[in-house]
Design an enzyme around this catalytic site. Structure first.
Site, PDB file in Angstrom:
ATOM      1  N   LYS A 252       0.926   4.332   6.917  1.00 45.42           N
ATOM      2  CA  LYS A 252       0.364   5.213   5.890  1.00 45.42           C
ATOM      3  C   LYS A 252       1.029   6.584   6.010  1.00 45.42           C
ATOM      4  CE  LYS A 252      -2.856   2.073   4.936  1.00 45.42           C
ATOM      5  NZ  LYS A 252      -2.736   1.209   3.740  1.00 45.42           N
TER       6      LYS A 252
ATOM      7  N   SER B  62       0.801  -1.227   0.000  1.00 48.08           N
ATOM      8  CA  SER B  62       0.000   0.000   0.000  1.00 48.08           C
ATOM      9  C   SER B  62       0.831   1.273   0.000  1.00 48.08           C
ATOM     10  CB  SER B  62      -0.948   0.020   1.207  1.00 48.08           C
ATOM     11  OG  SER B  62      -0.216   0.139   2.411  1.00 48.08           O
TER      12      SER B  62
END
Length: 272
Positions: A159, A86
C-alpha cells in the site's frame, strides 16, 4: 709437453698441478637427453587436473553467488509479486517490484512511499490452500529464500503511506480531498475514475505506526477497513518489510517508483 719425474705421469705445461691426465671440461655443457632425470606425469593426469580445477572454480563461483544473493535478499533488497489490483494503475496484478529493506532503518519512511508490509491483524483473512505438489512448493520456497524468485503474496501486502506517526488523516474536505493535518492533498497516483475515499473517517496515527491506503481506493481493503483493529487501522512500523523503489517486471513497464513529494509538500508537521 713436460715430464713430471715425481709421479711418472704427464701433464700439459699450462695445466694445474695434480691434474694428471685430466681433460678440460667442454663448454657449453652437453645437454641432458630430453626427459632424463625428470619425472614425467602419467598420460591423462593433466586433463584430469584441469577438469578438477574447473569444477572447483565453478563450485566456488556458484556458492559465492548464492551466499551473496541470500545476503542481499535478507538485508538490502528483495523482489515481491503483486497479488491484487488494489494499487492500480501504479501497479498491476502480476507485477514484480524491488523493495529496499533499508527503509525503515538507515532510511526513513515518508508520506507517499509505497511499502510492503506483513499482515498486522489478519487483513488477508484465511488464505486459500496451496494445491501445488509438495516438490513444487519446496522448490519455490527454496528459490524464494535464496532470492532467485520474488516473494509471493503470502502474508505480505503493499500500500501507500498517507500518514505517519502523529498525523491526523481524515476524509474529506468540501472538494472530496483527503486532509492530512488539516491540509487537503491532491493525489495524482489515484486510479482514474476513483475518488479519494467513499468512506468518511478521521484518525490520529499512533507513534511508530503508518496509515496505509491503496491507489485503487474503490478496490482496496486498507487502513480504512480496519478502524476497529488495535491501532485504529494504522500499521506498526515494525511490520514494514521495505519501500518499493522500482517496478522491474514486466520488462516493457520497468520504471522507478518515485515518491510524489509535491502531494505532501504543504502538509504541516503534526502538533506535538
Amino acid at each position: 709437453m713436460t715430464t713430471d719425474s715425481t709421479d711418472g705421469g704427464t701433464r700439459r705445461g699450462d695445466g694445474a698441478p695434480g691434474e694428471t691426465g685430466a681433460m678440460p671440461p667442454s663448454y657449453p655443457p652437453r645437454a641432458t637427453p630430453r626427459g632424463r632425470g625428470r619425472r614425467t606425469a602419467p598420460i591423462g593426469d593433466a586433463p584430469t587436473a584441469r577438469r578438477g580445477g574447473w569444477f572447483r572454480e565453478t563450485l566456488t563461483v556458484l556458492v559465492s553467488a548464492l551466499v551473496l544473493s541470500v545476503l542481499i535478499k535478507t538485508f538490502l533488497a528483495q523482489a515481491f509479486y503483486i497479488p491484487s489490483g488494489s494499487m492500480e494503475d501504479t501497479l498491476e496484478l502480476g507485477d514484480r517490484v524491488m523493495v529496499n529493506k533499508l527503509a525503515p532503518g538507515p532510511f526513513e519512511l515518508d508520506r507517499g512511499d509505497i511499502v510492503v508490509f506483513v499482515d498486522p491483524n489478519d487483513w488477508l483473512g484465511e488464505l486459500p490452500p496451496d494445491t501445488r505438489p509438495a516438490w513444487q512448493r519446496t522448490a519455490t520456497e527454496l528459490l524464494t529464500w535464496i532470492g532467485l524468485l520474488p516473494q509471493d503474496a503470502g502474508h505480505h501486502l503493499i500500500k501507500r503511506i498517507i500518514g505517519v506517526g502523529g498525523d491526523t488523516v481524515e476524509c474529506c474536505d468540501a472538494e472530496g480531498r483527503l486532509m492530512v493535518n488539516g491540509e487537503p492533498i491532491d493525489e495524482p497516483y489515484l486510479k482514474d475514475g476513483t475518488v479519494p475515499s467513499e468512506q468518511e473517517f478521521a484518525v490520529t496515527v499512533p507513534e511508530d505506526h503508518v496509515w496505509l491506503m491503496g491507489d485503487n481506493r474503490s478496490n482496496s481493503a486498507d487502513s480504512r477497513a480496519h478502524l476497529g483493529d488495535p491501532g485504529g487501522g494504522a500499521v506498526p512500523v515494525k511490520n514494514i518489510v521495505g519501500r518499493a523503489f522500482v517496478l522491474l517486471w514486466p520488462a516493457d513497464r520497468i520504471t522507478l517508483l518515485d515518491n510524489p513529494e509535491e502531494t505532501f509538500t504543504d502538509v504541516p508537521e503534526p502538533a506535538p
